[in-house]
Design a protein around this motif. Structure first.
Motif, mmCIF file in Angstrom:
data_model
loop_
_atom_site.group_PDB
_atom_site.id
_atom_site.type_symbol
_atom_site.label_atom_id
_atom_site.label_comp_id
_atom_site.label_asym_id
_atom_site.label_seq_id
_atom_site.Cartn_x
_atom_site.Cartn_y
_atom_site.Cartn_z
ATOM 1 N N CYS A 43 7.349 -0.152 3.632
ATOM 2 C CA CYS A 43 8.251 0.995 3.481
ATOM 3 C C CYS A 43 9.452 0.950 4.423
ATOM 4 O O CYS A 43 10.413 1.682 4.233
ATOM 5 C CB CYS A 43 7.485 2.300 3.672
ATOM 6 S SG CYS A 43 6.874 2.560 5.347
ATOM 7 N N ARG A 46 9.575 1.913 7.543
ATOM 8 C CA ARG A 46 9.535 2.923 8.600
ATOM 9 C C ARG A 46 9.245 2.282 9.951
ATOM 10 O O ARG A 46 8.520 1.306 10.036
ATOM 11 C CB ARG A 46 8.420 3.920 8.336
ATOM 12 C CG ARG A 46 8.769 4.980 7.393
ATOM 13 C CD ARG A 46 7.676 6.024 7.397
ATOM 14 N NE ARG A 46 7.647 6.636 6.087
ATOM 15 C CZ ARG A 46 6.580 7.066 5.476
ATOM 16 N NH1 ARG A 46 5.411 6.969 6.042
ATOM 17 N NH2 ARG A 46 6.663 7.593 4.286
ATOM 18 N N CYS A 103 0.284 2.024 2.704
ATOM 19 C CA CYS A 103 1.244 0.919 2.610
ATOM 20 C C CYS A 103 0.527 -0.418 2.456
ATOM 21 O O CYS A 103 0.974 -1.280 1.706
ATOM 22 C CB CYS A 103 2.151 0.889 3.835
ATOM 23 S SG CYS A 103 3.541 2.024 3.697
#
Length: 65
Positions: A24, A26, A48
């Motif tokens: 993702c 992040r 994830c």
């Protein structure tokens, strides 16, 4: 956890090491649970990790057709 790291942390998460999740994107900060294997941590969450496996499986199925 080592005593020196705890004293240096003092509630300031900015001083902790961080990485980027491979799925993702992040930023994820160091967690005590990851202390033993921080070098191998790649995903920010179980979701994830599973999403990466599903995406890989779908790509493999598309290649076979």
């Amino acid at each position: 956890m080592e005593r020196g790291m705890r004293a240096g942390h003092r509630g300031n998460k900015a001083s902790l090491p961080s990485k980027t999740c491979q799925v993702c994107g992040r930023a994820m900060s160091w967690r005590r649970a990851w202390a033993a294997n921080w070098e191998q941590v790649r995903y920010c969450s179980e979701a994830c990790r599973k999403r990466k496996a599903r995406a890989r499986g779908a790509a493999d199925a598309g290649d076979a057709a």
